[in-house]
Write a protein that holds these residues in place. Structure first.
Motif, PDB file in Angstrom:
ATOM      1  N   GLU A 129      75.032  39.659  52.895  1.00  0.00           N
ATOM      2  CA  GLU A 129      75.518  39.451  51.538  1.00  0.00           C
ATOM      3  C   GLU A 129      75.748  37.972  51.264  1.00  0.00           C
ATOM      4  OE1 GLU A 129      75.687  41.662  49.331  1.00  0.00           O
ATOM      5  OE2 GLU A 129      75.906  43.607  50.298  1.00  0.00           O
ATOM      6  N   ALA A 130      75.349  37.541  50.090  1.00  0.00           N
ATOM      7  CA  ALA A 130      75.615  36.169  49.679  1.00  0.00           C
ATOM      8  C   ALA A 130      77.086  36.050  49.309  1.00  0.00           C
ATOM      9  CB  ALA A 130      74.740  35.801  48.482  1.00  0.00           C
ATOM     10  N   GLU A 131      77.592  34.840  49.351  1.00  0.00           N
ATOM     11  CA  GLU A 131      78.999  34.619  49.008  1.00  0.00           C
ATOM     12  C   GLU A 131      79.202  34.802  47.510  1.00  0.00           C
ATOM     13  OE1 GLU A 131      82.338  31.025  49.185  1.00  0.00           O
ATOM     14  OE2 GLU A 131      80.407  30.819  50.201  1.00  0.00           O
ATOM     15  N   LYS A 132      80.258  35.505  47.167  1.00  0.00           N
ATOM     16  CA  LYS A 132      80.590  35.697  45.763  1.00  0.00           C
ATOM     17  C   LYS A 132      81.048  34.381  45.158  1.00  0.00           C
ATOM     18  CE  LYS A 132      83.840  38.287  42.868  1.00  0.00           C
ATOM     19  NZ  LYS A 132      84.959  39.269  42.910  1.00  0.00           N
ATOM     20  N   LEU A 133      80.492  34.027  44.001  1.00  0.00           N
ATOM     21  CA  LEU A 133      80.861  32.797  43.314  1.00  0.00           C
ATOM     22  C   LEU A 133      82.085  33.045  42.455  1.00  0.00           C
ATOM     23  CD1 LEU A 133      77.277  31.709  42.195  1.00  0.00           C
ATOM     24  CD2 LEU A 133      78.565  30.854  44.154  1.00  0.00           C
ATOM     25  N   ASP A 134      83.046  32.118  42.501  1.00  0.00           N
ATOM     26  CA  ASP A 134      84.235  32.305  41.682  1.00  0.00           C
ATOM     27  C   ASP A 134      83.999  31.754  40.275  1.00  0.00           C
ATOM     28  OD1 ASP A 134      84.630  29.500  41.734  1.00  0.00           O
ATOM     29  OD2 ASP A 134      85.979  29.626  43.450  1.00  0.00           O
ATOM     30  N   GLU A 135      84.986  31.928  39.400  1.00  0.00           N
ATOM     31  CA  GLU A 135      84.813  31.552  37.995  1.00  0.00           C
ATOM     32  C   GLU A 135      84.560  30.057  37.826  1.00  0.00           C
ATOM     33  OE1 GLU A 135      87.173  32.005  33.708  1.00  0.00           O
ATOM     34  OE2 GLU A 135      87.887  33.060  35.490  1.00  0.00           O
ATOM     35  N   ALA A 136      85.238  29.237  38.627  1.00  0.00           N
ATOM     36  CA  ALA A 136      85.051  27.786  38.532  1.00  0.00           C
ATOM     37  C   ALA A 136      83.630  27.390  38.906  1.00  0.00           C
ATOM     38  CB  ALA A 136      86.061  27.065  39.425  1.00  0.00           C
ATOM     39  N   GLN A 137      83.084  28.026  39.947  1.00  0.00           N
ATOM     40  CA  GLN A 137      81.714  27.736  40.360  1.00  0.00           C
ATOM     41  C   GLN A 137      80.720  28.170  39.287  1.00  0.00           C
ATOM     42  OE1 GLN A 137      82.263  29.930  44.143  1.00  0.00           O
ATOM     43  NE2 GLN A 137      81.395  28.136  45.178  1.00  0.00           N
ATOM     44  N   LEU A 138      80.947  29.349  38.727  1.00  0.00           N
ATOM     45  CA  LEU A 138      80.052  29.836  37.683  1.00  0.00           C
ATOM     46  C   LEU A 138      80.093  28.923  36.456  1.00  0.00           C
ATOM     47  CD1 LEU A 138      80.699  33.688  37.828  1.00  0.00           C
ATOM     48  CD2 LEU A 138      78.675  32.464  38.639  1.00  0.00           C
ATOM     49  N   LYS A 139      81.288  28.467  36.108  1.00  0.00           N
ATOM     50  CA  LYS A 139      81.414  27.567  34.955  1.00  0.00           C
ATOM     51  C   LYS A 139      80.672  26.265  35.192  1.00  0.00           C
ATOM     52  CE  LYS A 139      84.737  25.294  31.893  1.00  0.00           C
ATOM     53  NZ  LYS A 139      86.176  25.111  31.550  1.00  0.00           N
ATOM     54  N   GLU A 140      80.774  25.748  36.414  1.00  0.00           N
ATOM     55  CA  GLU A 140      80.071  24.503  36.749  1.00  0.00           C
ATOM     56  C   GLU A 140      78.562  24.692  36.638  1.00  0.00           C
ATOM     57  OE1 GLU A 140      78.871  20.800  37.954  1.00  0.00           O
ATOM     58  OE2 GLU A 140      80.862  21.447  37.298  1.00  0.00           O
ATOM     59  N   ILE A 141      78.068  25.805  37.155  1.00  0.00           N
ATOM     60  CA  ILE A 141      76.632  26.106  37.045  1.00  0.00           C
ATOM     61  C   ILE A 141      76.230  26.246  35.586  1.00  0.00           C
ATOM     62  CG2 ILE A 141      74.839  27.810  37.554  1.00  0.00           C
ATOM     63  CD1 ILE A 141      76.480  28.534  40.078  1.00  0.00           C
ATOM     64  N   PHE A 142      77.049  26.992  34.848  1.00  0.00           N
ATOM     65  CA  PHE A 142      76.729  27.290  33.454  1.00  0.00           C
ATOM     66  C   PHE A 142      76.622  26.018  32.618  1.00  0.00           C
ATOM     67  CE2 PHE A 142      77.627  28.775  29.129  1.00  0.00           C
ATOM     68  CZ  PHE A 142      76.813  29.893  29.057  1.00  0.00           C
ATOM     69  N   GLU A 143      77.596  25.144  32.756  1.00  0.00           N
ATOM     70  CA  GLU A 143      77.653  23.972  31.880  1.00  0.00           C
ATOM     71  C   GLU A 143      76.820  22.791  32.385  1.00  0.00           C
ATOM     72  OE1 GLU A 143      81.776  23.158  31.006  1.00  0.00           O
ATOM     73  OE2 GLU A 143      81.877  24.853  29.602  1.00  0.00           O
ATOM     74  N   SER A 144      76.299  22.893  33.603  1.00  0.00           N
ATOM     75  CA  SER A 144      75.444  21.819  34.123  1.00  0.00           C
ATOM     76  C   SER A 144      73.958  22.145  34.001  1.00  0.00           C
ATOM     77  CB  SER A 144      75.781  21.527  35.585  1.00  0.00           C
ATOM     78  OG  SER A 144      75.491  22.644  36.409  1.00  0.00           O
ATOM     79  N   THR A 145      73.654  23.369  33.589  1.00  0.00           N
ATOM     80  CA  THR A 145      72.255  23.788  33.456  1.00  0.00           C
ATOM     81  C   THR A 145      71.725  23.466  32.067  1.00  0.00           C
ATOM     82  OG1 THR A 145      72.542  25.596  35.043  1.00  0.00           O
ATOM     83  CG2 THR A 145      70.681  25.765  33.526  1.00  0.00           C
ATOM     84  N   GLN A 146      70.514  22.925  32.036  1.00  0.00           N
ATOM     85  CA  GLN A 146      69.837  22.679  30.766  1.00  0.00           C
ATOM     86  C   GLN A 146      68.581  23.538  30.692  1.00  0.00           C
ATOM     87  OE1 GLN A 146      69.120  18.649  29.616  1.00  0.00           O
ATOM     88  NE2 GLN A 146      71.259  18.376  29.031  1.00  0.00           N
ATOM     89  N   ALA A 147      68.344  24.102  29.532  1.00  0.00           N
ATOM     90  CA  ALA A 147      67.178  24.961  29.335  1.00  0.00           C
ATOM     91  C   ALA A 147      66.655  24.801  27.923  1.00  0.00           C
ATOM     92  CB  ALA A 147      67.542  26.423  29.592  1.00  0.00           C
ATOM     93  N   GLU A 148      65.353  24.713  27.809  1.00  0.00           N
ATOM     94  CA  GLU A 148      64.736  24.557  26.491  1.00  0.00           C
ATOM     95  C   GLU A 148      65.325  23.359  25.736  1.00  0.00           C
ATOM     96  OE1 GLU A 148      62.073  26.781  25.055  1.00  0.00           O
ATOM     97  OE2 GLU A 148      61.985  26.746  27.232  1.00  0.00           O
ATOM     98  N   GLY A 149      65.669  22.304  26.488  1.00  0.00           N
ATOM     99  CA  GLY A 149      66.196  21.096  25.866  1.00  0.00           C
ATOM    100  C   GLY A 149      67.636  21.205  25.411  1.00  0.00           C
ATOM    101  N   GLN A 150      68.303  22.297  25.792  1.00  0.00           N
ATOM    102  CA  GLN A 150      69.677  22.525  25.355  1.00  0.00           C
ATOM    103  C   GLN A 150      70.606  22.683  26.557  1.00  0.00           C
ATOM    104  OE1 GLN A 150      70.856  22.649  22.114  1.00  0.00           O
ATOM    105  NE2 GLN A 150      68.794  22.064  21.461  1.00  0.00           N
ATOM    106  N   SER A 151      71.820  22.221  26.405  1.00  0.00           N
ATOM    107  CA  SER A 151      72.853  22.517  27.381  1.00  0.00           C
ATOM    108  C   SER A 151      73.684  23.681  26.842  1.00  0.00           C
ATOM    109  CB  SER A 151      73.729  21.289  27.640  1.00  0.00           C
ATOM    110  OG  SER A 151      74.304  20.829  26.427  1.00  0.00           O
ATOM    111  N   PHE A 152      74.532  24.231  27.696  1.00  0.00           N
ATOM    112  CA  PHE A 152      75.316  25.412  27.332  1.00  0.00           C
ATOM    113  C   PHE A 152      76.795  25.144  27.555  1.00  0.00           C
ATOM    114  CE2 PHE A 152      71.132  26.953  27.794  1.00  0.00           C
ATOM    115  CZ  PHE A 152      71.026  28.148  27.105  1.00  0.00           C
TER     116      PHE A 152
END
Length: 230
Positions: free
Chosen positions: A43-66
């Motif tokens: 099993e992969a390690e479960k990501l906590d909310e802080a990790q998910l938020k960091e991934i979410f807000e650091s990812t860019q797609a279609e020229g847009q950030s989230f």
């Protein structure tokens, strides 16, 4: 028009079905579940909310950030006062939004800066939990394939069907195409794409008319970010 788009997102559970809800009763995968191949893998390690938020807000797609943040509570309130035909689809959608089917997951959700795409990331205790939630996409498409929704004085017919999106790097994928009709005419088409990466899920949907590839490309970007974080 804003009321129409909000109602569309609500009835399909599109932006949230893959990130805060679930796709079936937890015991449905106990015997010969759909993730039998994954059971042999660590099993992969479960990501906590802080990790998910960091991934979410650091990812860019279609020229847009989230940006994280959304109207989950407002959506639930709007749904509570809405009328669904068949009526069971109201409970199905509320359960997805309120995380009542798969327990123990962490999640973040939000929208692109241009408000064209909505996205969510979730991480679960196990691959089985993540797969159960992903499988819920099929349940929505099957049991609520043709829904009449009345909300905020607006009456719409929403027709949903399952799709098979291709998301680079994903272990499993699921999707929904929802056609929304008002006044006998198609108002818009919603593409929902969900992808599992080990015990985490990515979900992306459009809340404005865009090409299908726009949604899929955004899912590709989030899957890549989740894999790097893992």
């Amino acid at each position: 028009m804003n009321r129409i788009l909000l109602a569309i997102a609500l009835v399909a559970g599109l932006s949230l079905a893959g990130c805060t809800g679930g796709g079936g009763e937890p015991d449905q995968t106990a015997d010969g579940g759909s993730s039998s191949a994954a059971e042999a893998q660590p099993e992969a390690e479960k990501l906590d909310e802080a990790q998910l938020k960091e991934i979410f807000e650091s990812t860019q797609a279609e020229g847009q950030s989230f940006k994280e943040g959304g109207a989950t509570g407002e959506m639930a309130k709007a749904l509570e006062s809405s009328k669904f035909e068949p009526a069971k689809c109201k409970d199905i959608t509320l359960n997805l939004i309120n995380s009542k089917l798969v327990q123990g997951g962490t999640s973040v959700a939000g929208a692109s800066n241009d408000n064209v795409l909505s996205a969510g990331l979730s991480s679960f205790d196990s691959v089985d939990d993540a797969q159960t939630q992903l499988d819920g996409t099929e349940k929505v498409a099957e049991e609520c394939s043709d829904v009449k929704l009345t909300t905020a004085g607006l009456e719409m017919q929403v027709k949903m069907k399952a799709s098979d999106p291709d998301v680079a790097g994903a272990d499993e994928t699921a999707g929904i195409v929802a056609s929304v009709e008002t006044g006998g005419q198609t108002a818009t088409e919603i593409q929902y794409v969900a992808a599992r990466v080990d015990n985490s899920l990515v979900a992306v949907t459009n809340v404005a008319d865009v090409e299908e590839a726009t949604v899929t490309n955004a899912a590709d970007a989030f899957v890549e970010s989740v894999k790097k974080a893992g």
